[in-house]
Enzyme design. Structure first.
Site, short mmCIF file in Angstrom:
data_model
loop_
_atom_site.label_atom_id
_atom_site.label_comp_id
_atom_site.label_asym_id
_atom_site.label_seq_id
_atom_site.Cartn_x
_atom_site.Cartn_y
_atom_site.Cartn_z
N GLY A 92 5.47 -25.49 -43.52
CA GLY A 92 5.73 -25.77 -42.11
C GLY A 92 5.71 -24.58 -41.18
O GLY A 92 5.98 -24.74 -40.00
N ASP A 117 3.44 -22.63 -39.31
CA ASP A 117 2.02 -22.68 -38.99
C ASP A 117 1.40 -21.29 -38.85
O ASP A 117 0.22 -21.10 -39.14
CB ASP A 117 1.81 -23.44 -37.68
N GLU A 118 2.21 -20.35 -38.36
CA GLU A 118 1.65 -19.02 -38.12
C GLU A 118 1.34 -18.27 -39.40
O GLU A 118 0.70 -17.23 -39.38
CB GLU A 118 2.59 -18.20 -37.21
N LYS A 175 9.58 -30.18 -47.68
CA LYS A 175 8.88 -29.69 -46.49
C LYS A 175 9.47 -28.31 -46.26
O LYS A 175 10.62 -28.18 -45.86
CB LYS A 175 9.13 -30.62 -45.31
N THR A 185 11.44 -32.27 -36.10
CA THR A 185 11.73 -31.30 -35.04
C THR A 185 10.88 -31.56 -33.80
O THR A 185 11.40 -31.72 -32.69
CB THR A 185 11.44 -29.87 -35.55
N THR A 186 9.58 -31.59 -34.02
CA THR A 186 8.66 -31.73 -32.89
C THR A 186 8.85 -33.07 -32.19
O THR A 186 8.62 -33.20 -30.99
CB THR A 186 7.21 -31.60 -33.38
N VAL A 203 2.44 -29.09 -42.75
CA VAL A 203 3.06 -29.97 -41.75
C VAL A 203 3.70 -29.07 -40.71
O VAL A 203 4.49 -28.19 -41.04
CB VAL A 203 4.07 -30.93 -42.39
N TYR A 216 14.02 -31.38 -46.33
CA TYR A 216 13.45 -30.66 -45.18
C TYR A 216 14.17 -29.33 -45.07
O TYR A 216 15.31 -29.26 -44.62
CB TYR A 216 13.64 -31.53 -43.93
N SER A 223 4.07 -28.21 -36.07
CA SER A 223 3.80 -28.58 -34.67
C SER A 223 2.36 -28.31 -34.25
O SER A 223 1.74 -29.11 -33.57
CB SER A 223 4.68 -27.77 -33.73
C1 LIG Z 1 11.18 -24.50 -36.01
C2 LIG Z 1 9.95 -25.34 -35.91
O1 LIG Z 1 9.74 -26.00 -34.93
N1 LIG Z 1 9.15 -25.32 -36.96
C3 LIG Z 1 7.94 -26.06 -36.99
C4 LIG Z 1 7.92 -26.95 -38.17
O2 LIG Z 1 8.47 -26.76 -39.22
C5 LIG Z 1 6.70 -25.18 -37.01
O3 LIG Z 1 5.56 -25.98 -36.92
C6 LIG Z 1 6.75 -24.19 -35.89
O4 LIG Z 1 6.73 -24.86 -34.66
C7 LIG Z 1 5.57 -23.22 -35.92
O5 LIG Z 1 5.42 -22.70 -37.18
C8 LIG Z 1 5.75 -22.11 -34.92
O6 LIG Z 1 6.87 -21.36 -35.23
C1 LIG Z 2 7.69 -28.96 -37.34
C2 LIG Z 2 7.79 -30.17 -38.08
O1 LIG Z 2 7.08 -30.36 -38.99
C3 LIG Z 2 8.68 -31.17 -37.54
O2 LIG Z 2 8.42 -31.62 -36.45
O3 LIG Z 2 9.68 -31.52 -38.16
#
Ligand SMILES: CC(=O)N[C@H](C=O)[C@@H](O)[C@H](O)[C@H](O)CO
Ligand SMILES: CC(=O)C(=O)O
Length: 327
Positions: free
Chosen positions: A210, A212-213, A187, A66-67, A227, A157, A229
């Protein structure tokens, strides 16, 4: 050092962190995609990015997820990024390649490429348009991909907030394991921790969390690693939190976790303006000394006025006092 690519070994020695030893070993990162100003790849940025992650005790990365804006990249761009990370990291980071695409043919191509290039594991999202309506459909799709790289550990994922695929993961992992021998883990990027603890006791799976919050919740409910962002720009915060959990100091762990929550709220607000949280994340990176460029359309970068306002808000939050990363 390169681990032998046998799923069981990887599962034991790489990501699976017994709950007593939760710590930086279990800490994964994902990767923001380095782009030039005009949104073309700037692969040379992967060198300083890699150094930054290693300096911050990151053990593994999740490429083209995603990131990384994996879904906004062409097939060749995705391959170039994987090759570059493998070359630059020289075995110092484990490379998990996300191979999910809009069609199975391309996912297969990315899978074969990852295996040939020397990735340590692969992962996929479900199909995104004709979504799986039941477990059988999801299992058969994952099997088509995982069976092409039988010697590589395979991760599913799970990101329902983006994919809309909300199947029960405990049942999925249990049933899928019968069909997919190299399925080693998941994940897990859903807030449904009830489902996640089900996965934990459904078999010997490696769960990396995943959201983070609420990583604190994820780790106490059975995830063995992280794992997401936010690890890109506040790895030290999460590592301290993991250390606090190991010591049984939950109050200190919560104080680290609230930082993640505060930052997420800021990220969501700017993310709404910019077309996605990833765009906000990329605007944060220069604050830790790494400018990875703008996001690709349809997201947009901050304007100068927004950047000033945002930097002020980060200061007001006390971001630098948190010692978010080794700069
Ligand atoms: C939807 C999305 O981007 N999810 C990320 C990875 O799974 C997270 O790392 C989020 O960015 C983070 O938890 C903030 O919502
Ligand atoms: C948010 C995450 O882990 C990804 O970038 O897929």
């Amino acid at each position: 050092m390169r681990l032998k690519k046998r799923p069981t070994e990887i599962d034991r020695t790489w990501l699976h962190v017994p709950s007593r030893t939760l710590g930086p070993r279990g800490h994964k990162d994902n990767i923001a995609r380095p782009l030039r100003k005009h949104s073309e790849l700037e692969l040379s940025m992967i060198d300083p990015y890699c150094t930054y992650l290693l300096n911050n005790d990151i053990k593994a990365i999740y490429v083209n997820g995603t990131t990384s804006e994996g879904k906004s990249l062409t097939l060749n761009e995705r391959k170039d990024i994987v090759e570059k990370w493998i070359a630059v990291s020289r075995g110092r980071l484990k490379i998990v390649v996300h191979v999910g695409a809009m069609n199975l043919k391309e996912s297969k191509e990315l899978t074969s490429h990852a295996a040939k290039t020397g990735a340590d594991a692969i992962a996929t999202l479900p199909t995104l348009f004709f979504k799986p309506q039941n477990l059988d459909a999801l299992i058969s799709y994952c099997k088509s991909i995982a069976s092409l790289a039988p010697d590589l550990p395979f991760y599913y994922y799970h990101l329902p907030v983006m994919t809309g695929v909300e199947l029960n993961m405990e049942d999925f992992m249990k049933e899928a394991k019968k069909e997919i021998p190299n399925l080693v883990g998941i994940k897990f990027s859903s807030k449904d921790l009830v489902d996640m603890i089900g996965v934990r006791y459904a078999g010997k799976f490696n769960i990396v969390y995943g959201c983070d919050e609420q990583l604190l919740g994820g780790l106490t409910m059975g995830a063995q690693g992280a794992v997401g962002s936010l690890h890109n720009f506040m790895p030290a915060v999460y590592q301290r939190m993991i250390g606090d959990i190991e010591k049984g100091d939950l109050e200190s762990a919560r104080k680290e976790q609230i930082k993640g929550q505060q930052l997420c709220r800021l990220m969501y607000r700017y993310g709404n303006l910019l077309g996605g949280n990833v765009a906000a994340l990329k605007s944060f990176m220069p604050l830790v000394g790494l400018d990875l460029g703008p996001p690709r359309e349809p997201m947009r970068p901050l304007t100068e006025t927004e950047r000033k306002q945002f930097t002020k808000e980060m200061n007001d939050l006390g971001f630098y006092d948190w010692k978010p990363a080794k700069l």
